[in-house]
Design a protein around this motif. Structure first.
Motif, short mmCIF file in Angstrom:
data_model
loop_
_atom_site.label_atom_id
_atom_site.label_comp_id
_atom_site.label_asym_id
_atom_site.label_seq_id
_atom_site.Cartn_x
_atom_site.Cartn_y
_atom_site.Cartn_z
N ALA A 79 0.87 -1.18 -0.18
CA ALA A 79 0.11 -0.16 -0.02
C ALA A 79 0.80 1.36 0.13
CB ALA A 79 -0.77 -0.08 1.25
N ILE A 80 2.12 1.08 0.33
CA ILE A 80 2.87 2.32 0.31
C ILE A 80 3.27 2.50 -1.20
CG2 ILE A 80 5.37 3.03 0.91
CD1 ILE A 80 5.18 0.94 3.16
N ARG A 81 3.36 4.00 -1.41
CA ARG A 81 3.62 4.19 -2.91
C ARG A 81 4.89 4.07 -3.09
NH1 ARG A 81 2.95 9.94 -5.70
NH2 ARG A 81 2.97 9.35 -7.96
N PRO A 82 5.48 3.38 -4.22
CA PRO A 82 6.84 3.38 -4.27
C PRO A 82 7.16 4.59 -5.10
CG PRO A 82 5.81 1.68 -5.67
CD PRO A 82 4.69 2.43 -4.83
N PRO A 83 8.72 4.78 -5.36
CA PRO A 83 8.91 5.73 -6.26
C PRO A 83 8.63 5.16 -7.79
CG PRO A 83 10.94 4.91 -4.99
CD PRO A 83 9.61 4.15 -4.54
N ALA A 88 7.74 -0.86 -10.79
CA ALA A 88 7.42 -2.52 -11.37
C ALA A 88 8.42 -3.24 -10.71
CB ALA A 88 7.73 -2.21 -12.88
N LEU A 89 9.56 -2.89 -10.63
CA LEU A 89 10.74 -3.60 -9.94
C LEU A 89 10.62 -4.24 -8.62
CD1 LEU A 89 13.59 -4.93 -10.45
CD2 LEU A 89 14.59 -2.62 -9.48
N LEU A 90 9.97 -3.22 -7.53
CA LEU A 90 9.57 -3.32 -6.46
C LEU A 90 8.46 -4.42 -6.26
CD1 LEU A 90 10.30 0.05 -4.76
CD2 LEU A 90 11.28 -2.03 -4.27
N ARG A 91 7.70 -4.26 -7.21
CA ARG A 91 6.50 -5.22 -7.07
C ARG A 91 6.77 -6.68 -7.49
NH1 ARG A 91 3.45 -2.00 -9.61
NH2 ARG A 91 3.94 -2.72 -11.62
N PHE A 144 17.58 -8.84 -2.89
CA PHE A 144 17.19 -7.77 -3.76
C PHE A 144 16.92 -6.65 -2.75
CE2 PHE A 144 13.54 -5.06 -4.56
CZ PHE A 144 14.19 -4.62 -5.90
N ALA A 145 16.02 -6.90 -1.66
CA ALA A 145 15.83 -6.00 -0.70
C ALA A 145 17.15 -5.10 -0.14
CB ALA A 145 15.20 -6.51 0.49
N LEU A 146 18.19 -6.03 0.14
CA LEU A 146 19.42 -5.46 0.78
C LEU A 146 20.05 -4.45 -0.38
CD1 LEU A 146 21.18 -5.49 3.13
CD2 LEU A 146 22.37 -7.52 1.89
N SER A 147 20.14 -4.87 -1.51
CA SER A 147 20.69 -4.08 -2.64
C SER A 147 19.83 -2.88 -2.98
CB SER A 147 20.96 -4.92 -3.93
OG SER A 147 19.37 -5.08 -4.76
N TYR A 148 18.65 -2.72 -2.67
CA TYR A 148 17.76 -1.56 -2.79
C TYR A 148 17.87 -0.63 -1.73
CZ TYR A 148 13.98 0.99 -4.12
OH TYR A 148 13.13 2.17 -4.75
N GLY A 149 18.25 -1.13 -0.57
CA GLY A 149 18.69 -0.17 0.45
C GLY A 149 17.89 -0.61 1.89
N PHE A 150 17.20 -1.71 1.79
CA PHE A 150 16.45 -1.97 3.12
C PHE A 150 17.47 -2.84 3.92
CE2 PHE A 150 13.05 -2.46 -0.36
CZ PHE A 150 12.14 -1.75 0.57
N ALA A 151 17.16 -2.78 5.30
CA ALA A 151 18.11 -3.53 6.13
C ALA A 151 17.25 -4.56 7.08
CB ALA A 151 18.59 -2.67 7.06
N VAL A 152 16.08 -4.00 7.69
CA VAL A 152 15.34 -4.69 8.40
C VAL A 152 14.31 -5.57 7.45
CG1 VAL A 152 13.34 -4.70 9.98
CG2 VAL A 152 14.95 -2.88 10.34
N CYS A 153 13.97 -5.10 6.36
CA CYS A 153 13.13 -6.01 5.44
C CYS A 153 14.02 -7.24 4.77
CB CYS A 153 12.37 -5.13 4.37
SG CYS A 153 11.16 -4.13 5.03
N ALA A 154 15.15 -6.80 4.80
CA ALA A 154 16.28 -7.82 4.05
C ALA A 154 16.76 -8.69 5.36
CB ALA A 154 17.34 -7.02 3.49
N GLY A 155 16.25 -8.65 6.47
CA GLY A 155 16.71 -9.70 7.45
C GLY A 155 17.95 -9.20 8.19
#
Length: 158
Positions: A79-83, A88-91, A144-155
């Motif tokens: 539900a969060i609006r991505p850049p 499409a990549l995030l989805r 992918f999450a880690l490469s995108y810039g996530f930390a918590v969501c990447a575990g």
């Protein structure tokens, strides 16, 4: 009007309408921060220290809680609006794999609940253990999450 002036005006107007790299970076930061907040909250709701499991019944309850929390978290992130440039990549690489993983976890939970009801504690244990094993799709999503810039969501962080 000189053709060069007209062309220059068109270029300036087009540039003004395009998001700047600063706007794109700020949008990415906002998206990552909002998703990370959802993942952090999910971690709090499934913290093994807060919800210790020592019996098969508690294992099944924790598995069911984890499945509910994961599904809710994925939908909260969806539900969060991505850049716009990354939507499409995030989805494809984050949200949809998260939905599939949440469904897989819910399947383990349902089968573990049925096994518990049948008194088959061996199957309960096998299903709980299977639910904890990462699979290639989860590893790809986390990478992918880690490469995108996530930390918590990447575990990578609690």
């Amino acid at each position: 009007m000189d053709a060069r002036v007209a062309l220059g005006t068109v270029i300036l107007v087009a540039a003004a309408l395009l998001p700047s790299s600063h706007d794109t970076l700020a949008g990415k930061r906002r998206y990552v921060a909002a998703a990370e907040a959802a993942c952090l909250e999910a971690g709090r709701q499934t913290d093994p220290e807060r919800y210790p499991a020592s019996t098969e019944r508690q294992d099944v309850e924790e598995l069911e809680r984890a499945a509910r929390v994961m599904r809710a978290t994925v939908e909260r992130i969806a539900a969060i609006r991505p850049p716009e440039a990354d939507a499409a990549l995030l989805r494809a690489r984050f949200v949809e794999p998260g939905r599939r993983l949440a469904g897989r976890l819910a399947g383990y939970a349902a089968r573990a609940r049925a096994a518990l009801a049948a008194g088959d504690t061996g199957t309960v244990q096998l299903l709980v253990e299977a639910s904890l094993r990462p699979d290639p799709a989860e590893a790809a999503m986390r990478s992918f999450a880690l490469s995108y810039g996530f930390a918590v969501c990447a575990g990578e962080q609690p």
